[in-house]
Motif scaffolding. Structure first.
Motif, PDB file in Angstrom:
ATOM      1  N   TYR A 153       0.818  -1.220   0.000  1.00 38.52           N
ATOM      2  CA  TYR A 153       0.000   0.000   0.000  1.00 38.52           C
ATOM      3  C   TYR A 153       0.850   1.269   0.000  1.00 38.52           C
ATOM      4  O   TYR A 153       0.345   2.340   0.302  1.00 38.52           O
ATOM      5  N   LEU A 154       2.126   1.150  -0.347  1.00 43.22           N
ATOM      6  CA  LEU A 154       3.021   2.302  -0.336  1.00 43.22           C
ATOM      7  C   LEU A 154       2.525   3.420  -1.246  1.00 43.22           C
ATOM      8  O   LEU A 154       2.520   4.591  -0.853  1.00 43.22           O
ATOM      9  N   GLU A 155       2.107   3.087  -2.437  1.00 37.63           N
ATOM     10  CA  GLU A 155       1.633   4.113  -3.375  1.00 37.63           C
ATOM     11  C   GLU A 155       0.423   4.865  -2.809  1.00 37.63           C
ATOM     12  O   GLU A 155       0.357   6.096  -2.901  1.00 37.63           O
ATOM     13  N   ALA A 156      -0.504   4.161  -2.201  1.00 31.76           N
ATOM     14  CA  ALA A 156      -1.680   4.803  -1.602  1.00 31.76           C
ATOM     15  C   ALA A 156      -1.266   5.680  -0.420  1.00 31.76           C
ATOM     16  O   ALA A 156      -1.805   6.777  -0.232  1.00 31.76           O
ATOM     17  N   ALA A 157      -0.289   5.231   0.371  1.00 30.42           N
ATOM     18  CA  ALA A 157       0.202   6.020   1.505  1.00 30.42           C
ATOM     19  C   ALA A 157       0.855   7.305   1.007  1.00 30.42           C
ATOM     20  O   ALA A 157       0.653   8.382   1.587  1.00 30.42           O
ATOM     21  N   GLN A 158       1.632   7.212  -0.056  1.00 26.82           N
ATOM     22  CA  GLN A 158       2.261   8.403  -0.629  1.00 26.82           C
ATOM     23  C   GLN A 158       1.211   9.374  -1.158  1.00 26.82           C
ATOM     24  O   GLN A 158       1.349  10.590  -0.993  1.00 26.82           O
ATOM     25  N   GLN A 159       0.159   8.846  -1.768  1.00 27.79           N
ATOM     26  CA  GLN A 159      -0.925   9.695  -2.268  1.00 27.79           C
ATOM     27  C   GLN A 159      -1.607  10.433  -1.117  1.00 27.79           C
ATOM     28  O   GLN A 159      -1.862  11.638  -1.211  1.00 27.79           O
ATOM     29  N   ARG A 160      -1.882   9.740  -0.020  1.00 28.96           N
ATOM     30  CA  ARG A 160      -2.509  10.391   1.135  1.00 28.96           C
ATOM     31  C   ARG A 160      -1.592  11.476   1.706  1.00 28.96           C
ATOM     32  O   ARG A 160      -2.054  12.551   2.091  1.00 28.96           O
ATOM     33  N   LEU A 161      -0.299  11.214   1.737  1.00 29.71           N
ATOM     34  CA  LEU A 161       0.658  12.219   2.231  1.00 29.71           C
ATOM     35  C   LEU A 161       0.628  13.460   1.352  1.00 29.71           C
ATOM     36  O   LEU A 161       0.576  14.586   1.862  1.00 29.71           O
ATOM     37  N   HIS A 162       0.630  13.279   0.043  1.00 29.79           N
ATOM     38  CA  HIS A 162       0.586  14.434  -0.867  1.00 29.79           C
ATOM     39  C   HIS A 162      -0.710  15.221  -0.716  1.00 29.79           C
ATOM     40  O   HIS A 162      -0.709  16.447  -0.742  1.00 29.79           O
ATOM     41  N   GLU A 163      -1.815  14.511  -0.515  1.00 32.33           N
ATOM     42  CA  GLU A 163      -3.105  15.189  -0.328  1.00 32.33           C
ATOM     43  C   GLU A 163      -3.101  16.012   0.965  1.00 32.33           C
ATOM     44  O   GLU A 163      -3.594  17.140   0.979  1.00 32.33           O
ATOM     45  N   ARG A 164      -2.535  15.453   2.058  1.00 32.82           N
ATOM     46  CA  ARG A 164      -2.459  16.211   3.309  1.00 32.82           C
ATOM     47  C   ARG A 164      -1.580  17.423   3.160  1.00 32.82           C
ATOM     48  O   ARG A 164      -1.887  18.502   3.680  1.00 32.82           O
ATOM     49  N   ARG A 165      -0.474  17.293   2.447  1.00 36.32           N
ATOM     50  CA  ARG A 165       0.423  18.442   2.247  1.00 36.32           C
ATOM     51  C   ARG A 165      -0.220  19.512   1.388  1.00 36.32           C
ATOM     52  O   ARG A 165      -0.011  20.710   1.619  1.00 36.32           O
ATOM     53  N   ASP A 166      -1.001  19.112   0.402  1.00 35.10           N
ATOM     54  CA  ASP A 166      -1.686  20.084  -0.455  1.00 35.10           C
ATOM     55  C   ASP A 166      -2.763  20.858   0.317  1.00 35.10           C
ATOM     56  O   ASP A 166      -3.033  22.004   0.016  1.00 35.10           O
ATOM     57  N   GLN A 167      -3.390  20.213   1.314  1.00 38.66           N
ATOM     58  CA  GLN A 167      -4.431  20.851   2.100  1.00 38.66           C
ATOM     59  C   GLN A 167      -3.859  21.859   3.103  1.00 38.66           C
ATOM     60  O   GLN A 167      -4.519  22.797   3.475  1.00 38.66           O
ATOM     61  N   GLY A 168      -2.646  21.613   3.567  1.00 39.05           N
ATOM     62  CA  GLY A 168      -2.085  22.435   4.654  1.00 39.05           C
ATOM     63  C   GLY A 168      -1.086  23.340   4.199  1.00 39.05           C
ATOM     64  O   GLY A 168      -0.589  24.222   3.936  1.00 39.05           O
TER      65      GLY A 168
END
Length: 109
Positions: free
Chosen positions: A94-109
């Motif tokens: 699930y590394l790719e999905a984890a990286q996607q969630r990290l990018h989404e959190r960074r884009d929000q903040g």
């Protein structure tokens, strides 16, 4: 049927792999708080009473509300890929999905 805390811990430990030590606590708001510790890595921690620095196992636990299953497993997955690249664990799928969630959190903040 509600899953027990010990069953959740077993599932998380199986996903995290051999280097992990998984514990689940209950937070002040009655939510599950996941902590995945590394059997090999340590980090410096200040001992307030003595003023000395202690070495403690590296852990996914972070102060605040973001200690649910996905957040802890994402942190653990990143730790494995950065510190133990030869280690194999089911959560690495699930590394790719984890990286996607990290990018989404960074884009929000």
């Amino acid at each position: 049927m509600a899953t027990t805390r010990s069953a959740r811990a077993r599932k998380a430990a199986a996903e995290a792999g051999a280097l992990s030590a998984v514990t689940i606590d209950v937070g002040a708001d009655d939510s599950f708080v996941y902590r995945i510790a590394c059997a090999q890595c340590t980090t410096a921690a200040s001992a307030r009473a003595t003023g000395r620095t202690e070495r403690r196992p590296w852990s996914t636990y972070r102060p605040g509300a973001d200690n649910g299953y996905l957040a802890a497993m994402d942190r653990w997955t990143f730790h494995l890929t950065e510190r133990h690249p030869d280690e194999d664990a089911p959560c690495l799928a699930y590394l790719e999905a984890a990286q996607q969630r990290l990018h989404e959190r960074r884009d929000q903040g």
